[in-house]
Design a protein around this motif. Structure first.
Motif, PDB file in Angstrom:
ATOM      1  N   ILE A 162       0.859  -1.321  -0.331  1.00  6.69           N
ATOM      2  CA  ILE A 162      -0.017  -0.450   0.468  1.00  6.69           C
ATOM      3  C   ILE A 162       0.811   1.495   0.478  1.00  6.69           C
ATOM      4  CG2 ILE A 162      -0.384  -0.274   2.423  1.00  6.69           C
ATOM      5  CD1 ILE A 162      -2.932   0.938   0.594  1.00  6.69           C
ATOM      6  N   TYR A 163       0.358   2.212  -0.789  1.00  5.34           N
ATOM      7  CA  TYR A 163       1.071   3.797  -1.075  1.00  5.34           C
ATOM      8  C   TYR A 163      -0.040   4.134   0.098  1.00  5.34           C
ATOM      9  CZ  TYR A 163       4.647   2.063  -4.194  1.00  5.34           C
ATOM     10  OH  TYR A 163       5.540   1.507  -4.577  1.00  5.34           O
ATOM     11  N   PRO A 164      -0.124   4.676   1.163  1.00  8.75           N
ATOM     12  CA  PRO A 164      -1.156   5.570   1.532  1.00  8.75           C
ATOM     13  C   PRO A 164      -1.097   6.825   1.429  1.00  8.75           C
ATOM     14  CG  PRO A 164       0.718   4.468   3.696  1.00  8.75           C
ATOM     15  CD  PRO A 164       1.076   3.630   2.698  1.00  8.75           C
ATOM     16  N   TYR A 216      -3.181   3.621  -3.712  1.00  8.26           N
ATOM     17  CA  TYR A 216      -3.454   3.992  -2.147  1.00  8.26           C
ATOM     18  C   TYR A 216      -4.766   3.708  -1.600  1.00  8.26           C
ATOM     19  CZ  TYR A 216      -5.064   7.354  -6.235  1.00  8.26           C
ATOM     20  OH  TYR A 216      -4.873   8.024  -7.090  1.00  8.26           O
ATOM     21  N   ASP A 217      -5.879   3.864  -2.499  1.00  6.81           N
ATOM     22  CA  ASP A 217      -7.200   3.362  -1.833  1.00  6.81           C
ATOM     23  C   ASP A 217      -7.722   2.418  -0.872  1.00  6.81           C
ATOM     24  OD1 ASP A 217      -9.900   3.401  -1.023  1.00  6.81           O
ATOM     25  OD2 ASP A 217     -10.769   3.803  -3.533  1.00  6.81           O
ATOM     26  N   ILE A 218      -7.423   2.032  -0.076  1.00  5.06           N
ATOM     27  CA  ILE A 218      -7.483   1.014   0.684  1.00  5.06           C
ATOM     28  C   ILE A 218      -8.777  -0.011   0.255  1.00  5.06           C
ATOM     29  CG2 ILE A 218      -8.543   1.590   3.392  1.00  5.06           C
ATOM     30  CD1 ILE A 218      -6.316  -1.036   3.026  1.00  5.06           C
ATOM     31  N   ASP A 233      -0.745   6.256   9.621  1.00  4.69           N
ATOM     32  CA  ASP A 233      -1.759   6.368   8.975  1.00  4.69           C
ATOM     33  C   ASP A 233      -2.242   4.982   8.474  1.00  4.69           C
ATOM     34  OD1 ASP A 233      -3.653   7.491   6.652  1.00  4.69           O
ATOM     35  OD2 ASP A 233      -2.076   7.828   5.379  1.00  4.69           O
ATOM     36  N   VAL A 234      -1.851   4.112   8.207  1.00  9.26           N
ATOM     37  CA  VAL A 234      -1.739   2.480   8.168  1.00  9.26           C
ATOM     38  C   VAL A 234      -3.045   1.995   9.041  1.00  9.26           C
ATOM     39  CG1 VAL A 234      -0.481   0.142   7.875  1.00  9.26           C
ATOM     40  CG2 VAL A 234       0.015   2.177   6.415  1.00  9.26           C
ATOM     41  N   LEU A 278      -5.873   3.082   8.650  1.00 15.06           N
ATOM     42  CA  LEU A 278      -6.648   1.838   7.791  1.00 15.06           C
ATOM     43  C   LEU A 278      -7.302   0.503   8.674  1.00 15.06           C
ATOM     44  CD1 LEU A 278      -4.321   2.990   4.690  1.00 15.06           C
ATOM     45  CD2 LEU A 278      -6.931   3.672   5.480  1.00 15.06           C
TER      46      LEU A 278
END
Lengths: 363, 363
Positions: A10-12, A65-67, A109-110, A113
């Motif tokens: 993931i690229y948060p 980037y969109d979880i 951030d992660v 998510l």
């Protein structure tokens, strides 16, 4: 038994923002020629001004980037739980004084998510490796208190001098103490010269298919040769791409160590933990190797209790635009079915049971 | 069924003389500090003046050039027949105008050695690759008339630009026409920088154990990507060290080709012979991989009818001075026994039957 993907990136949003603020590799850029699509350029070789901007690096869309897209991908492929990790090049490029804060923000951030999808997401954290060791150690300790982290992802550069650098010892000590596994992942590849003058004609094939796995193999071999696992007997490392090439080359590596004149002179061929011992004690392998031949070698090297399913999402997207199944994922699923046909228990362990046990997932 | 060693090197007297006449890499030199022993220095990294002369390169003794020692080694290890080849770096370093004559002399020298021991020795020839293509083609034709030659040994450099160089086409055409197999062998390794700042502490381990196999893998992948086997469907290549890392990475290589944006744009992902097809049609693998794990992967990639026993003699000599059996050879014998336990026919094929059939040996 759940299906768990341990190799999924993931690229948060915090990280994408950081990459958008930069104008040298690694960075995200929207070129005037194609204002509707951004490009992610992470390798020095990808930023050649002679390459048209629309084929530099790779397009970066919401799957990066969109979880919610990660969850949709998981649903499509019957993956119950993903252990997400920041993709390369992590924070290796940051100035020392910025790294600590950036890592904290990205990890928070992660964590956020993961919290949004209970039971579906866990994570490997990102370390501020360019910061002073005490900052790194503090972040390792902090990660161990967050609900969803189960280790850290690291490249092969370490503090800049590779993973055989004794300056990493306090970091290895902290990872061992807080039982955080290292997910070791390539990024730097090999110098472009090794692929010869016609390499560009072959797209990214040679660096991706061969350079990445060898980078991982060199890194883990350097750890081994420098005695990291003699000093940190409980340090666990999950190797990307089924160990790079380690399962196949372990015999040659062991033979070369035994026969080496220099190591012999320095008494380093005897009284050491050999490659096979470390493969079966400290190393886990993901099952991202796209063939039964490769997966069987990984299995034979590490055992069915040390292999873990992965996808490398969002890389290697479907071959056809309208396809729902990702060929790359199906190739790894097929390799597992073929390798463990007749041993459903082992197949289930590789697909998820091992991850639940090793990473202590609350599923 | 005889036991045949297809990976066994010789520096015939003509070649040692050539190396002794030189004073830059590659060369053979006797240093004043140790007047009784000569050193063979073949890799640029080995000639660092900071390294004591007595540990530069490796000692070269009669096991490198005395054919009687080869025969004694064969007898000790129950090897009936050896297909000897000049070891790296062959004649890659010679000026164009000297190469043709040197190759002829060396090949004649080797032919003479083979003739001395009827049934015990065959050979892969040496090509004058720095000479004009027609000189090379002529030597290939000449080799096909000599009694003991069954192919040629080649490094990864080709004419200087690698094995995907279209300028090699007349040479590939001649090799295919005269049914001479290429024994593809590494020499150049990877740039020293990839092993990190502490590499010297690990002796030759990293370049030998990892650099060599990857060099082979890159070379054969470049052949494949450039379409050599689409143009020369009957060109056969025996890969040293069980294919470098090709068996393990074939799935990833195939996947990276399928997913590559550049290759797709140029219509090069479809209508091509895939890696597995070439592995089972044009490629043979030696069984020099020092482990059951590696050998099984080679077997799964190529089939039991395409694997050929080898030793890499005179490299990797016994671990103890007074040992008669070479540990390196026994490791490869053991891997074959373990891999083919319960299938004696396949074991015998790998130990010699395949070599007799593929190389048309009159035994």
């Amino acid at each position: 038994m759940p299906i768990v993907d341990v190799h999924t990136h993931i690229y948060p949003p915090t990280y994408v923002e950081l990459l958008r603020s930069r104008n040298t590799v690694p960075y995200v850029r929207t070129f005037p020629e194609a204002p509707d699509s951004s490009r992610l350029i992470i390798l020095p070789g990808e930023d050649d001004p002679a390459t048209p901007s629309t084929s530099r690096g790779r397009p970066i869309g919401p799957e990066y980037y969109d979880i919610a897209q990660k969850i949709a991908f998981m649903d499509q492929h019957k993956i119950d739980t993903s252990v997400i990790s920041l993709a390369n090049p992590w924070l290796d490029f940051l100035p020392s004084e910025e790294a600590g804060e950036a890592a904290k923000n990205i990890n928070d951030d992660v964590e956020g998510l993961c919290a949004k999808y209970p039971g579906r997401l866990y994570a490997f954290g990102t370390l501020p490796l360019s910061a002073p060791a005490e900052v790194v150690v503090k972040e390792i300790e902090r990660l161990s208190t967050l609900k969803h982290f189960r280790g850290v992802i690291m490249g092969t550069s370490g503090l800049g001098n590779g993973l055989d650098d004794p300056a990493l010892d306090p970091i290895y000590a902290a990872l061992q103490k807080f039982e955080q596994l290292i997910f070791l992942h390539p990024h730097y590849g090999l110098p472009a010269s090794v692929y010869g003058p016609r390499a560009n004609e072959y797209g990214h094939v040679l660096p991706l298919a061969l350079g990445f796995p060898l980078e991982t193999t060199i890194a883990v071999s350097r750890m081994l040769l420098s005695g990291v696992w003699d000093r940190f007997k409980k340090l666990n490392v999950l190797l990307a791409h089924s160990g790079g090439t380690l399962p196949f080359l372990a015999g040659r590596l062991e033979s070369c160590i035994k026969h080496d004149g220099h190591l012999k002179q320095h008494g380093k061929t005897e009284n050491r933990r050999d490659v096979w011992d470390i493969l079966k004690t400290n190393i886990y392998l993901d099952a991202v190797i796209y063939s039964e031949v490769g997966l069987k070698a990984a299995l034979n090297a590490s055992g069915a209790d040390r292999l873990l399913f992965g996808t490398d999402h969002p890389f290697f997207p479907p071959l056809e635009e309208d396809a729902e199944d990702w060929h790359s994922v199906m190739a790894n699923y097929s390799a597992i079915s073929a390798t463990f046909s007749g041993d459903e228990k082992a197949a289930k362990d590789v697909l998820g049971g091992n991850a639940v046990r090793i990473l202590k997932l609350d599923l």
